[in-house]
Design an enzyme around this catalytic site. Structure first.
Site, PDB file in Angstrom:
ATOM      1  N   GLY A 136      -1.609   3.608  13.733  1.00 41.69           N
ATOM      2  CA  GLY A 136      -0.833   3.053  12.221  1.00 41.69           C
ATOM      3  C   GLY A 136      -1.676   3.921  11.273  1.00 41.69           C
TER       4      GLY A 136
ATOM      5  N   GLN B 196      -4.103   4.156   2.548  1.00 42.49           N
ATOM      6  CA  GLN B 196      -6.219   4.001   3.164  1.00 42.49           C
ATOM      7  C   GLN B 196      -6.424   5.630   3.394  1.00 42.49           C
ATOM      8  OE1 GLN B 196      -3.443   2.628   6.739  1.00 42.49           O
ATOM      9  NE2 GLN B 196      -5.242   2.020   6.731  1.00 42.49           N
TER      10      GLN B 196
ATOM     11  N   CYS C 264      -7.540  -2.573  11.841  1.00 43.79           N
ATOM     12  CA  CYS C 264      -7.046  -1.203  10.879  1.00 43.79           C
ATOM     13  C   CYS C 264      -8.350  -0.723  10.296  1.00 43.79           C
ATOM     14  CB  CYS C 264      -6.453  -2.264   9.591  1.00 43.79           C
ATOM     15  SG  CYS C 264      -6.130  -1.569   8.319  1.00 43.79           S
TER      16      CYS C 264
ATOM     17  N   HIS D 191       2.679  -3.933   9.761  1.00 42.88           N
ATOM     18  CA  HIS D 191       1.361  -3.853   8.819  1.00 42.88           C
ATOM     19  C   HIS D 191       1.449  -2.343   8.597  1.00 42.88           C
ATOM     20  CE1 HIS D 191      -3.046  -3.506  10.010  1.00 42.88           C
ATOM     21  NE2 HIS D 191      -2.680  -1.928   9.120  1.00 42.88           N
TER      22      HIS D 191
HETATM   23 NI    NI Z   1      -4.214  -1.148   8.180  1.00 45.12          NI
END
Ligand code: NI
Length: 174
Positions: free
Chosen positions: A46, A51, A94, A136
């Site tokens: 993901g 990000q 992550c 998330h």
């Molecule tokens: Ni993440």
């Protein structure tokens, strides 16, 4: 398509609340393709727009285990309309917190509404890893990282280590 640089924690950009997208045009659709390519290469399951430094409510998710099993979701303005009382525990990671993993408890089943890459409203009921992953990524749009679900002791330990790695990399680049 293009691979984009991923921002790693600690970084103020990861703590911002992302803004809704008014309509999905070809630019947003291309951004989602680029996000998927970036995610597959990383590799990850993901990726949320903040990000890659874009504070818009956009996420991509694909929990397919192999290239043949790929089942990407491109979600704009995703919104949880229902979550189960039943919880499940997954060890989460992550791409913005490389090499760190921890157990996080979240609702086992969800119902999510979103707009797809063709600017069409969609709904999806998900469970298991897909449900965890979508939650998330939606967290990222609120400036929330998986470490924010941990005790402050654990969170600070991970963030301090990541800060150290950043300093070392900056020093090496000089
Ligand atoms: Ni993440």
């Amino acid at each position: 398509m293009a691979v984009l640089p991923i921002i790693t924690a600690p970084d103020k950009l990861l703590k911002l609340k992302s803004k809704p997208v008014e309509s999905v045009d070809s630019e947003i659709a291309k951004l989602m393709d680029d996000m998927l390519e970036t995610m597959y290469l990383a590799p990850g399951v993901g990726l949320a727009a903040p990000q890659i430094g874009v504070t818009k409510r956009i996420i991509v998710v694909d929990v397919g285990k192999t290239e043949e099993e790929r089942a990407p979701y491109r979600m704009v303005n995703p919104e949880l309309v229902w979550t189960s009382d039943e919880l499940s525990l997954y060890e989460e990671g992550c791409l913005s917190l490389p090499d760190h993993y921890a157990d996080v408890e979240r609702p086992e089943r969800i119902w999510v509404k979103y707009i797809d890459e063709t600017n069409t409203e969609q709904e999806l009921e998900a469970n298991g890893l897909l449900a965890t992953c979508i939650q998330h990524e939606i967290d990222h749009l609120e400036g929330v990282l998986f470490v924010d679900h941990l005790t402050s002791l654990k969170r600070n330990m991970i963030l301090r280590k990541l800060q150290k790695v950043k300093k070392m990399k900056a020093a090496a680049a000089e």
